[in-house]
Design an enzyme around this catalytic site. Structure first.
Site, PDB file in Angstrom:
ATOM      1  N   GLU A   1       0.793  -1.237   0.000  1.00 23.64           N
ATOM      2  CA  GLU A   1       0.000   0.000   0.000  1.00 23.64           C
ATOM      3  C   GLU A   1       0.825   1.288   0.000  1.00 23.64           C
ATOM      4  OE1 GLU A   1      -0.727  -2.724   1.555  1.00 23.64           O
ATOM      5  OE2 GLU A   1      -2.876  -3.130   1.544  1.00 23.64           O
TER       6      GLU A   1
HETATM    7  N1  ACO Z   1      -5.345  -6.259  -9.990  1.00 24.45           N
HETATM    8  C1  ACO Z   1      -5.815  -6.568 -11.202  1.00 24.45           C
HETATM    9  N2  ACO Z   1      -5.242  -7.478 -12.029  1.00 24.45           N
HETATM   10  C2  ACO Z   1      -4.170  -8.119 -11.552  1.00 24.45           C
HETATM   11  C3  ACO Z   1      -3.638  -7.867 -10.285  1.00 24.45           C
HETATM   12  C4  ACO Z   1      -4.277  -6.888  -9.476  1.00 24.45           C
HETATM   13  N3  ACO Z   1      -3.861  -6.578  -8.238  1.00 24.45           N
HETATM   14  N4  ACO Z   1      -2.556  -8.643 -10.100  1.00 24.45           N
HETATM   15  C5  ACO Z   1      -2.425  -9.376 -11.220  1.00 24.45           C
HETATM   16  N5  ACO Z   1      -3.391  -9.059 -12.105  1.00 24.45           N
HETATM   17  C6  ACO Z   1      -3.610  -9.609 -13.437  1.00 24.45           C
HETATM   18  C7  ACO Z   1      -2.521  -9.132 -14.392  1.00 24.45           C
HETATM   19  O1  ACO Z   1      -2.846  -7.861 -14.912  1.00 24.45           O
HETATM   20  C8  ACO Z   1      -2.545 -10.229 -15.423  1.00 24.45           C
HETATM   21  O2  ACO Z   1      -3.622 -10.006 -16.288  1.00 24.45           O
HETATM   22  P1  ACO Z   1      -3.459 -10.304 -17.887  1.00 24.45           P
HETATM   23  O3  ACO Z   1      -3.246 -11.798 -17.946  1.00 24.45           O
HETATM   24  O4  ACO Z   1      -4.763  -9.868 -18.438  1.00 24.45           O
HETATM   25  O5  ACO Z   1      -2.282  -9.536 -18.325  1.00 24.45           O
HETATM   26  C9  ACO Z   1      -2.871 -11.470 -14.602  1.00 24.45           C
HETATM   27  O6  ACO Z   1      -3.447 -11.017 -13.386  1.00 24.45           O
HETATM   28  C10 ACO Z   1      -1.648 -12.285 -14.241  1.00 24.45           C
HETATM   29  O7  ACO Z   1      -0.720 -11.389 -13.670  1.00 24.45           O
HETATM   30  P2  ACO Z   1       0.856 -11.544 -13.938  1.00 24.45           P
HETATM   31  O8  ACO Z   1       1.507 -10.298 -13.464  1.00 24.45           O
HETATM   32  O9  ACO Z   1       1.090 -11.963 -15.362  1.00 24.45           O
HETATM   33  O10 ACO Z   1       1.141 -12.778 -12.988  1.00 24.45           O
HETATM   34  P3  ACO Z   1       2.460 -13.136 -12.201  1.00 24.45           P
HETATM   35  O11 ACO Z   1       2.160 -14.424 -11.529  1.00 24.45           O
HETATM   36  O12 ACO Z   1       3.646 -13.046 -13.090  1.00 24.45           O
HETATM   37  O13 ACO Z   1       2.642 -11.972 -11.106  1.00 24.45           O
HETATM   38  C11 ACO Z   1       1.912 -10.606  -9.266  1.00 24.45           C
HETATM   39  C12 ACO Z   1       1.757 -11.919 -10.042  1.00 24.45           C
HETATM   40  C13 ACO Z   1       3.302 -10.510  -8.623  1.00 24.45           C
HETATM   41  C14 ACO Z   1       0.848 -10.652  -8.195  1.00 24.45           C
HETATM   42  C15 ACO Z   1       1.765  -9.380 -10.194  1.00 24.45           C
HETATM   43  O14 ACO Z   1       0.618  -9.596 -11.010  1.00 24.45           O
HETATM   44  C16 ACO Z   1       1.565  -8.074  -9.471  1.00 24.45           C
HETATM   45  O15 ACO Z   1       2.534  -7.472  -8.996  1.00 24.45           O
HETATM   46  N6  ACO Z   1       0.290  -7.612  -9.347  1.00 24.45           N
HETATM   47  C17 ACO Z   1      -0.024  -6.328  -8.760  1.00 24.45           C
HETATM   48  C18 ACO Z   1       0.000  -6.416  -7.230  1.00 24.45           C
HETATM   49  C19 ACO Z   1      -0.406  -5.099  -6.572  1.00 24.45           C
HETATM   50  O16 ACO Z   1       0.237  -4.065  -6.728  1.00 24.45           O
HETATM   51  N7  ACO Z   1      -1.517  -5.136  -5.798  1.00 24.45           N
HETATM   52  C20 ACO Z   1      -2.014  -4.012  -5.071  1.00 24.45           C
HETATM   53  C21 ACO Z   1      -1.614  -4.153  -3.614  1.00 24.45           C
HETATM   54  S1  ACO Z   1      -2.151  -2.799  -2.612  1.00 24.45           S
HETATM   55  C22 ACO Z   1      -3.641  -3.266  -1.930  1.00 24.45           C
HETATM   56  O17 ACO Z   1      -4.032  -4.387  -1.976  1.00 24.45           O
HETATM   57  C23 ACO Z   1      -4.511  -2.207  -1.271  1.00 24.45           C
END
Ligand code: ACO
Length: 273
Positions: free
Chosen positions: A164
């Protein structure tokens, strides 16, 4: 009634005692609920988005907590696919899935966040023991969901990250209190203010995971834990969870008094009087 998909499996329900409103909410929130006797299994079920969460997910979790059958003693939370949860659905930053609270009305925004937090707070209720089964990433709201559970079982590929602050936000899904309680203020500050990822071996070392097992042993380890939890006297389990969760806040004197009260209740139940 069992259909072709559920025949031969434990009784599976989507929404206990519910109706279509809750079933629709769970579907919208990407949640699956299966209740089999004393065990409820909640699955975050949007693997194609790494189980990213929306308002509907958090409202769905709260609804499950409200309608859980009284005979459920253990609740297991898991994520489908490679990750437990990637936290908030980043699409919400662009208005998908409900958008963000209107902060021009702070009271309404406060009420909304409180409503979403209810998806997490019930997991500390003494009448159930809650277990998070974590594989892959547990980020932000996903990490906080694992922290809201009583016990965390992690696969050796688990990675915990409080993302966050890196996004300009604070963790607000009930996670700051258990994080500080578990790892202490210094480590909690370091983890949150760097948004660094904690691997499974470190998570075990600093108390973020009670059990770490190879990835293919996660389901088995959770099954063994659930069996062991169910083997304990149900009333004693409820009373002991109640006691342990208040221990940190109580003085020694208050805690001793609480122990006496609970024990008298147990003795009455076991031997009458
Ligand atoms: N929101 C929406 N879509 C997501 C999210 C998310 N938080 N995380 C992953 N996805 C989607 C990706 O966009 C991707 O979609 P696509 O196939 O259409 O391109 C799919 O899920 C797979 O994601 P990848 O990144 O290809 O998967 P990988 O296993 O390599 O990585 C990881 C996973 C590390 C979780 C990465 O996706 C990531 O960093 N996601 C964002 C995490 C984030 O910043 N979350 C917010 C936290 S703050 C809070 O919760 C308040």
């Amino acid at each position: 009634m069992a259909d072709a998909q559920t025949a031969g499996r434990p009784e599976a329900v989507t929404g206990t005692g519910t109706g279509t409103d809750e079933a629709a909410l769970l579907a919208e929130g990407g949640l699956r609920l299966e209740v089999s006797g004393a065990v409820a299994a909640i699955t975050l079920n949007r693997p194609e988005r790494r189980n990213a969460m929306t308002f509907a997910t958090w409202r769905g979790l709260a609804a499950i907590g409200r309608s859980l059958p009284a005979d459920v003693r253990v609740v297991v939370l898991r994520g489908e696919g490679p990750s437990f949860s990637a936290g908030i659905d980043l699409g919400m930053f662009s208005g998908e899935g409900g958008g963000f609270p209107d902060t021009s009305d702070p009271e309404a925004a406060d009420r909304l966040i409180a409503e979403l937090q209810e998806g997490y707070t019930w997991l500390r209720r003494p009448d159930v023991v809650t277990v998070a089964a974590v594989q892959g990433h547990a980020i932000g709201g996903g990490f906080q969901l694992a922290l809201a559970c009583d016990i965390r079982v992690a696969a050796d590929d688990a990675k915990f990250c409080m993302k966050e602050p890196a996004l300009g936000l604070v963790p607000d899904l009930t996670g700051t209190k258990p994080l500080v309680e578990i790892v202490g203020i210094g480590r909690a500050l370091e983890l949150c203010l760097t948004a660094r990822t904690v691997p499974a071996d470190e998570a075990a070392r600093i108390g973020l995971a009670e059990i770490v097992v190879p990835r293919d042993g996660l389901d088995g380890a959770v099954r063994d834990l659930v069996d062991a939890l169910l083997a304990v006297n149900p009333g004693a389990a409820v009373a002991t969870k109640r006691l342990l969760w208040q221990a940190a806040e109580n003085t020694l004197e208050e805690q001793c008094a609480a122990e006496r009260r609970e024990q008298i209740g147990r003795l009455r139940e076991l031997f009458g009087g």
